[in-house]
Design a protein around this motif. Structure first.
Motif, PDB file in Angstrom:
ATOM      1  N   SER A 159       0.837  -1.199   0.000  1.00 27.87           N
ATOM      2  CA  SER A 159       0.000   0.000   0.000  1.00 27.87           C
ATOM      3  C   SER A 159       0.875   1.254   0.000  1.00 27.87           C
ATOM      4  N   PRO A 160       0.523   2.250  -0.823  1.00 29.54           N
ATOM      5  CA  PRO A 160       1.277   3.511  -0.796  1.00 29.54           C
ATOM      6  C   PRO A 160       1.062   4.299   0.498  1.00 29.54           C
ATOM      7  N   TRP A 161       0.149   3.863   1.342  1.00 27.53           N
ATOM      8  CA  TRP A 161      -0.111   4.550   2.608  1.00 27.53           C
ATOM      9  C   TRP A 161       0.849   4.115   3.705  1.00 27.53           C
ATOM     10  N   ARG A 162       1.638   3.087   3.458  1.00 28.96           N
ATOM     11  CA  ARG A 162       2.641   2.663   4.444  1.00 28.96           C
ATOM     12  C   ARG A 162       3.731   3.730   4.525  1.00 28.96           C
ATOM     13  N   GLU A 163       4.074   4.122   5.735  1.00 32.88           N
ATOM     14  CA  GLU A 163       5.126   5.113   5.931  1.00 32.88           C
ATOM     15  C   GLU A 163       6.295   4.550   6.719  1.00 32.88           C
ATOM     16  N   LEU A 164       6.023   3.709   7.670  1.00 37.12           N
ATOM     17  CA  LEU A 164       7.023   3.267   8.633  1.00 37.12           C
ATOM     18  C   LEU A 164       7.334   1.776   8.512  1.00 37.12           C
ATOM     19  N   ALA A 165       6.369   0.994   8.088  1.00 34.21           N
ATOM     20  CA  ALA A 165       6.495  -0.462   8.110  1.00 34.21           C
ATOM     21  C   ALA A 165       7.488  -0.975   7.086  1.00 34.21           C
ATOM     22  N   GLY A 166       8.256  -1.961   7.533  1.00 35.87           N
ATOM     23  CA  GLY A 166       9.149  -2.695   6.655  1.00 35.87           C
ATOM     24  C   GLY A 166       8.646  -4.118   6.499  1.00 35.87           C
ATOM     25  N   PRO A 167       9.481  -4.999   5.969  1.00 36.71           N
ATOM     26  CA  PRO A 167       9.085  -6.401   5.804  1.00 36.71           C
ATOM     27  C   PRO A 167       8.688  -7.021   7.143  1.00 36.71           C
ATOM     28  N   GLY A 168       7.596  -7.773   7.128  1.00 37.00           N
ATOM     29  CA  GLY A 168       7.132  -8.457   8.336  1.00 37.00           C
ATOM     30  C   GLY A 168       6.410  -7.570   9.328  1.00 37.00           C
ATOM     31  N   GLU A 169       6.173  -6.295   8.952  1.00 34.24           N
ATOM     32  CA  GLU A 169       5.497  -5.363   9.854  1.00 34.24           C
ATOM     33  C   GLU A 169       4.163  -4.920   9.264  1.00 34.24           C
ATOM     34  N   GLY A 170       3.155  -4.823  10.119  1.00 33.47           N
ATOM     35  CA  GLY A 170       1.892  -4.213   9.750  1.00 33.47           C
ATOM     36  C   GLY A 170       1.929  -2.750  10.173  1.00 33.47           C
ATOM     37  N   GLU A 171       1.020  -1.986   9.627  1.00 29.96           N
ATOM     38  CA  GLU A 171       0.952  -0.559   9.977  1.00 29.96           C
ATOM     39  C   GLU A 171      -0.493  -0.093   9.836  1.00 29.96           C
ATOM     40  N   PHE A 172      -0.863   0.820  10.711  1.00 31.48           N
ATOM     41  CA  PHE A 172      -2.140   1.510  10.529  1.00 31.48           C
ATOM     42  C   PHE A 172      -1.912   2.989  10.727  1.00 31.48           C
ATOM     43  N   ARG A 173      -2.830   3.771  10.142  1.00 33.81           N
ATOM     44  CA  ARG A 173      -2.706   5.223  10.168  1.00 33.81           C
ATOM     45  C   ARG A 173      -4.080   5.859  10.355  1.00 33.81           C
ATOM     46  N   MET A 174      -4.028   7.123  10.670  1.00 32.30           N
ATOM     47  CA  MET A 174      -5.227   7.963  10.718  1.00 32.30           C
ATOM     48  C   MET A 174      -6.351   7.352  11.545  1.00 32.30           C
ATOM     49  N   LEU A 175      -5.996   6.829  12.708  1.00 31.94           N
ATOM     50  CA  LEU A 175      -7.016   6.387  13.655  1.00 31.94           C
ATOM     51  C   LEU A 175      -7.799   7.629  14.062  1.00 31.94           C
ATOM     52  N   ALA A 176      -9.105   7.597  13.850  1.00 29.85           N
ATOM     53  CA  ALA A 176      -9.927   8.783  14.120  1.00 29.85           C
ATOM     54  C   ALA A 176     -11.253   8.366  14.726  1.00 29.85           C
ATOM     55  N   VAL A 177     -11.590   9.001  15.839  1.00 26.38           N
ATOM     56  CA  VAL A 177     -12.873   8.780  16.498  1.00 26.38           C
ATOM     57  C   VAL A 177     -13.610  10.109  16.510  1.00 26.38           C
ATOM     58  N   SER A 178     -14.869  10.073  16.142  1.00 30.02           N
ATOM     59  CA  SER A 178     -15.679  11.284  16.163  1.00 30.02           C
ATOM     60  C   SER A 178     -15.607  11.921  17.546  1.00 30.02           C
ATOM     61  N   PRO A 179     -15.443  13.231  17.613  1.00 30.26           N
ATOM     62  CA  PRO A 179     -15.407  13.877  18.927  1.00 30.26           C
ATOM     63  C   PRO A 179     -16.624  13.535  19.797  1.00 30.26           C
ATOM     64  N   THR A 180     -17.766  13.262  19.192  1.00 35.10           N
ATOM     65  CA  THR A 180     -18.964  12.920  19.964  1.00 35.10           C
ATOM     66  C   THR A 180     -18.972  11.472  20.446  1.00 35.10           C
ATOM     67  N   ALA A 181     -18.050  10.635  19.910  1.00 35.53           N
ATOM     68  CA  ALA A 181     -18.013   9.218  20.293  1.00 35.53           C
ATOM     69  C   ALA A 181     -16.785   8.873  21.135  1.00 35.53           C
ATOM     70  N   GLN A 182     -15.967   9.842  21.436  1.00 33.36           N
ATOM     71  CA  GLN A 182     -14.749   9.553  22.202  1.00 33.36           C
ATOM     72  C   GLN A 182     -15.120   9.088  23.606  1.00 33.36           C
ATOM     73  N   GLY A 183     -14.291   8.174  24.125  1.00 37.08           N
ATOM     74  CA  GLY A 183     -14.533   7.625  25.459  1.00 37.08           C
ATOM     75  C   GLY A 183     -15.461   6.430  25.473  1.00 37.08           C
ATOM     76  N   ARG A 184     -15.838   5.919  24.306  1.00 40.92           N
ATOM     77  CA  ARG A 184     -16.766   4.782  24.221  1.00 40.92           C
ATOM     78  C   ARG A 184     -16.093   3.492  23.781  1.00 40.92           C
ATOM     79  N   GLY A 185     -14.760   3.486  23.703  1.00 39.41           N
ATOM     80  CA  GLY A 185     -14.038   2.283  23.301  1.00 39.41           C
ATOM     81  C   GLY A 185     -13.867   2.116  21.807  1.00 39.41           C
ATOM     82  N   VAL A 186     -14.223   3.131  21.045  1.00 43.89           N
ATOM     83  CA  VAL A 186     -14.127   3.047  19.588  1.00 43.89           C
ATOM     84  C   VAL A 186     -12.669   2.943  19.149  1.00 43.89           C
TER      85      VAL A 186
END
Length: 164
Positions: free
Chosen positions: A71-98
């Motif tokens: 994926s062109p969205w990988r920035e940090l991951a190398g071989p054998g590594e997974g990566e995720f980005r842009m974890l975002a929770v709606s301000p109205t849903a924060q604190g609910r375990g999302v």
């Protein structure tokens, strides 16, 4: 809460949620990163965009971009590594375990894709996210901190999947 891949109908709201979650960290209305945050369609097309929805109302509560190998969205991951980005929770849903549910899903997806570790980058100022990552078994890896543009420092975290 239901976790699922984003559909075409989700993209505008997912982009708006991502922009709203990152708003405190943007440099005003002209920040170049704002458009990238809004572009959920590109993330869904070039990576895996996952959403969390309220099971009763169907409302989107948050989203995360899982970046599989190639994926062109990988920035940090190398071989054998997974990566995720842009974890975002709606301000109205924060604190609910999302956020926790989306991080766990991201780790599970990395494991399914054959990763041995999962890495991510985060702005230094995102203290609440850092607490979540540490609680879920991520450790800081300062040797992989970096600056995507001058003056924007991202700090790195990693978890090992064999230990989970």
């Amino acid at each position: 809460m239901l976790l699922r891949r984003a559909s075409a109908d989700d993209l505008a709201v997912a982009g708006a949620i991502t922009e709203a979650a990152y708003e405190p960290y943007l440099n005003g209305p002209e920040d170049d990163y704002r458009e990238r945050l809004r572009d959920a369609a590109a993330r869904a097309r070039e990576a895996e965009l996952w959403v969390a929805t309220d099971e009763e109302t169907g409302d989107l509560l948050g989203n995360v971009t899982v970046c599989p190998p190639g994926s062109p969205w990988r920035e940090l991951a190398g071989p054998g590594e997974g990566e995720f980005r842009m974890l975002a929770v709606s301000p109205t849903a924060q604190g609910r375990g999302v956020g926790e549910a989306l991080v766990r899903l991201s780790v599970d997806r990395a494991r399914e894709q054959g990763a041995r570790t999962v890495v991510l980058s985060s702005l230094e100022q995102m203290a609440a996210a850092h607490r979540l990552y540490r609680r879920l078994g991520f450790d800081r890896i300062p040797e992989r901190d970096w600056e995507p543009v001058p003056g924007v420092r991202l700090i790195a975290f990693r978890t090992t999947l064999e230990d989970r």
